[in-house]
Design a protein around this motif. Structure first.
Motif, short mmCIF file in Angstrom:
data_model
loop_
_atom_site.label_atom_id
_atom_site.label_comp_id
_atom_site.label_asym_id
_atom_site.label_seq_id
_atom_site.Cartn_x
_atom_site.Cartn_y
_atom_site.Cartn_z
N ILE A 84 -1.26 12.57 -3.71
CA ILE A 84 -1.79 11.93 -2.63
C ILE A 84 -0.96 10.80 -2.13
N LEU A 85 -0.79 10.57 -0.92
CA LEU A 85 0.01 9.71 -0.35
C LEU A 85 -1.06 8.59 0.21
N VAL A 86 -0.93 7.40 0.21
CA VAL A 86 -2.00 6.48 0.45
C VAL A 86 -1.28 5.52 1.56
N LYS A 87 -2.14 5.26 2.33
CA LYS A 87 -1.34 4.42 3.64
C LYS A 87 -2.22 3.00 3.08
N GLU A 88 -1.43 2.28 2.32
CA GLU A 88 -2.11 0.98 2.00
C GLU A 88 -2.37 -0.22 3.14
N ASP A 89 -1.40 0.09 4.06
CA ASP A 89 -1.50 -0.81 5.12
C ASP A 89 -2.23 -0.51 6.34
N ALA A 90 -3.12 0.65 5.92
CA ALA A 90 -4.06 1.09 7.25
C ALA A 90 -4.83 0.12 8.10
N PRO A 91 -5.54 -0.67 7.31
CA PRO A 91 -6.24 -1.74 8.03
C PRO A 91 -5.66 -2.59 8.74
N GLU A 92 -4.44 -3.24 8.35
CA GLU A 92 -3.68 -3.95 9.11
C GLU A 92 -3.04 -3.26 10.22
N LEU A 93 -2.55 -2.27 10.02
CA LEU A 93 -1.71 -1.46 11.17
C LEU A 93 -2.86 -0.92 12.16
N LEU A 94 -4.20 -0.73 11.89
CA LEU A 94 -5.24 -0.57 12.96
C LEU A 94 -5.56 -1.82 13.58
N ARG A 95 -5.74 -2.79 13.02
CA ARG A 95 -6.00 -4.20 13.73
C ARG A 95 -4.89 -4.38 14.73
#
Length: 335
Positions: A84-95
């Motif tokens: 499983i690949l995890v987009k750890e920076d997803a919240p920051e990228l979304l903001r």
């Protein structure tokens, strides 16, 4: 592409609902810097989506997203469930994306490909942190999931729903938990999914039920019972999608039938080909969701009758961008 964390990241399966994966699951960092995906497909109902994870440990043998793992150098079979690949920076990228003056407020589908509430989300909380961003900006979001874990976020989804900016669709494939354990072994139980609908409804979130996928000759007879149970739990809308088996998924699913329902294998595969013009997949827009032919029309007629009897709407609950805001913009304009 390194691992996200050490072995203690492996979560317990979804409460009492899940079965352990066949091999240890490896969680890998996804280095992508592009979070939001865009499409122009006329039959999806959304043009922008967010997937915090690639691959899905729910383990659904029929999943149409399995071939996407092959683009990453993995297999569509066991790798899809356990790498499983995890987009750890997803919240920051979304903001960053929502704060950009180039962003035009629009509905974002959460779980456009793989489930945003798969078991590891209980520990990583990436989806919840993304919802916090959506709530901060009041950008509308539409969630689709097979997991009762979505009820954990009823507070944020309720906050968004209060300004017309959130809907959830819970996918219920079967009410038979023995079949569910075999078919989607690490998704939530039917009982837990129905409880999640109740919790979200109590929080003011419009909830729909997805009969997805409808597998001809296996679970299509359950449609009326699924819709009735979902309506009792508080669902306001229903939709369905007929099974399609793109690329190697056909072989994976037929292998599942041979192991778990050998007495039905020939019949189910024949029905699938019947609604897909003699094939196991028809990629044409609109047809890919509905199928075609006499048996497909019987499925649709059964669904429509059951939907009306349950008092469930056909149209998606409307979502609004009217409340969208960029936090801090007003204050900065005064300086």
């Amino acid at each position: 592409m390194g691992t996200v964390a050490d072995a203690d990241l492996e979560p317990p399966p979804d409460g009492e609902d899940g079965e352990p994966p066949p091999v240890p699951t490896l969680y890998l960092r996804d280095p992508t810097r592009t979070l939001l995906a865009h499409n122009d497909s006329p039959d999806l109902g959304f043009d922008t989506s967010l997937n915090p994870y690639r691959g899905c440990s729910h383990g659904c043998s029929y999943c149409y997203a399995r071939p996407t793992h092959e683009y990453l150098g993995f297999s569509a079979g066991l790798d899809f469930e356990t790498r499983i690949l995890v987009k750890e920076d997803a919240p920051e990228l979304l903001r960053k994306a929502l704060a950009s003056p180039r962003w035009e407020p629009r509905v974002v589908a959460l779980s456009g490909v793989t489930d945003a509430y798969q078991p590891v989300e209980a520990k990583l909380r990436l989806t919840r942190r993304c919802l916090e961003v959506f709530a901060e900006f009041r950008n509308p979001v539409a969630v689709v999931t097979k997991s009762a874990l979505v009820a954990r976020d009823a507070d944020l989804l309720g906050e968004l729903a209060s300004v017309g900016a959130a809907t959830v669709h819970v996918s219920i494939t079967t009410l038979d938990d023995d079949l569910r354990r075999a078919l989607e072994p690490r998704a939530s139980s039917p009982r837990s999914k129905l409880a999640a609908i109740e919790t979200l409804t109590a929080a003011g979130v419009p909830v729909g039920v997805m009969c997805a996928p409808v597998i001809p000759g296996l679970n299509d007879a359950e449609i009326p019972a699924i819709l009735e149970a979902a309506a009792r739990a508080g669902a306001v809308r229903a939709a369905h999608v007929v099974l399609r088996l793109p690329h190697g998924v056909a072989e994976i699913f037929e292998g599942w039938l041979e192991r778990h329902r050998p007495e039905r294998r020939a019949r189910v595969m024949a029905r699938i080909r019947e609604v897909r013009g003699g094939r196991t997949n028809d990629p044409r827009f609109h047809s890919r969701m509905r199928g075609e032919g006499v048996y497909a029309e019987q499925i649709h007629a059964l669904f429509e009758l059951a939907r009306r009897r349950a008092g469930l709407a056909n149209e998606r609950p409307p979502l609004s961008t009217a409340a969208f805001r960029r936090p801090g913009t007003a204050q900065l304009s005064l300086l």
